[in-house]
Design an enzyme around this catalytic site. Structure first.
Site, PDB file in Angstrom:
ATOM      1  N   ASP A  93      -8.967  -4.853  -5.827  1.00 56.41           N
ATOM      2  CA  ASP A  93      -8.469  -3.816  -4.919  1.00 56.41           C
ATOM      3  C   ASP A  93      -8.496  -2.461  -5.624  1.00 56.41           C
ATOM      4  OD1 ASP A  93      -7.246  -2.373  -2.939  1.00 56.41           O
ATOM      5  OD2 ASP A  93      -5.367  -3.494  -2.962  1.00 56.41           O
ATOM      6  N   SER A 134       0.831  -1.195   0.000  1.00 50.95           N
ATOM      7  CA  SER A 134       0.000   0.000   0.000  1.00 50.95           C
ATOM      8  C   SER A 134       0.876   1.260   0.000  1.00 50.95           C
ATOM      9  CB  SER A 134      -0.945  -0.043   1.204  1.00 50.95           C
ATOM     10  OG  SER A 134      -1.930   0.952   1.109  1.00 50.95           O
ATOM     11  N   HIS A 164      -7.835  -5.416  -0.070  1.00 46.13           N
ATOM     12  CA  HIS A 164      -6.557  -4.708   0.072  1.00 46.13           C
ATOM     13  C   HIS A 164      -5.648  -5.374   1.103  1.00 46.13           C
ATOM     14  CE1 HIS A 164      -3.891  -1.293  -0.305  1.00 46.13           C
ATOM     15  NE2 HIS A 164      -3.959  -1.019   0.979  1.00 46.13           N
TER      16      HIS A 164
END
Length: 342
Positions: free
Chosen positions: A207, A112, A263
């Site tokens: 995602d 991320s 995610h």
């Protein structure tokens, strides 16, 4: 928010054929980081002001929020008086100097926000030429003696950020990102490629994070490209993409509304473990299934694994000499905290 390690296992160094320096970045954790993530307009990277042949460094732009997280510091803070950049680069220099003369590589990874910082720091290291080392080639007759008066051939001696002018080579930099967002513009992508940074982006097709910033204005937009590139919201992904999907696993229950689940890093690792090829994207799984539910509830109920099961032992408390449960004491030294001063 990051960690630097170096391989010391002789068997692992032999397997790789080199000693690997690894940098790992974590994802978003604090409220200020979430705020910075939303600063999705481009700004000059400003890591290296000089121009290179065929590429003006000023054309390279990156997301303002990611750059701020990487370079910001606060003199009054106990934990981030030095920025992440100021802590990382000297450590990379130190390790390259410590292991000079050996075959080395630099691997940077993150999930991320950590994926964005991985790519940004890889660019910074390469653009600053920290990974460059000089090969000094002397004539065969040019030799020196060590303290024991033994003759030593100094040809092909390597020095990171060293001296000499015969030739230079770069310690290779490889980036592996998980659920990484876009970081910069086309010029940033082109510059990373020219610097030789090899990047593999692992993405879950369900995602949303790898689709931002630049949901509309991105590398797939070819109409009016010369005009679009001038906008402060036009982004491009860097490197190759390895596409996975939550839907591929027979072990997972999923919903389009489960944004956090798609995610989740453990879900990514679960899918990657079973990946074989584009034709066989999920074939068996050797990784512990229970890890998927560590911070989620993605596993199907039939596996009887409780959701969100992980927690720190005693939630971080420990008994003191008087038998009372108290918070652990932090070492009184300058270590960046995962929490910012608000």
């Amino acid at each position: 928010m990051g960690f630097v390690a170096v391989s010391k296992s002789a068997s692992e160094i032999q397997r790789l054929g080199r000693r690997d320096i690894v940098v790992a970045w974590r994802g978003t954790l604090t409220i200020p980081e979430w705020i910075s993530n939303l600063e999705d307009w481009l700004c000059p990277s400003s890591f290296c002001p000089r121009s290179q042949a065929g590429q003006a460094i000023g054309d390279v732009k990156v997301e303002r929020g990611f750059r701020s997280i990487y370079t910001s510091k606060k003199e009054s803070s106990r934990y981030n008086r030095e920025s992440a950049q100021e802590q990382l680069l000297p450590e990379i220099r130190r390790l390259l100097k410590k292991y000079q003369g050996q075959e080395l590589s630099i691997t940077i990874t993150g999930h991320s926000l950590g994926g964005a910082l991985a790519l940004l720091s890889a660019y910074d290291i390469a653009e600053s030429e920290i990974n460059k080392r000089i090969i000094i080639s002397l004539q065969p007759s040019q030799q020196r003696c060590d303290s024991t008066n033994r003759s030593i051939d100094t040809s092909l001696m390597r020095y990171p950020n060293g001296f000499g002018t015969d030739a230079s080579e770069s310690v290779p930099i490889t980036v592996f990102t998980f659920a990484g967002p876009r970081v910069g513009n086309d010029a940033f992508r082109d510059r990373c490629e020219k610097l030789g940074i090899k990047t593999l982006r692992v993405v879950n097709e369900k995602d949303v994070v790898p689709k931002v910033p630049g949901v509309v204005l991105n590398e797939h937009m070819h109409v009016l490209r010369s005009w679009i590139d001038k906008l402060p919201w036009t982004y491009s992904h860097v490197g190759l993409e390895l596409a996975l999907s939550t839907q591929d696993s027979s072990c997972l229950q999923w919903s389009f509304l489960d944004v956090a689940g798609h995610h989740n890093l453990e879900a990514y690792l679960h899918l990657l473990d079973a990946y074989r090829s584009t034709q066989e994207r999920f074939s068996g799984n050797h990784r512990d299934l229970a890890l998927v539910n560590k911070f989620s509830e993605l596993l199907k109920p039939k596996y009887c694994i409780p959701p969100y099961w992980w927690q720190e032992q005693n939630k971080g408390l420990q008994k003191n000499a008087q038998g009372r449960w108290v918070q652990r004491e932090r070492e009184k030294e300058h270590i960046p905290s995962e929490y910012s001063d608000l």
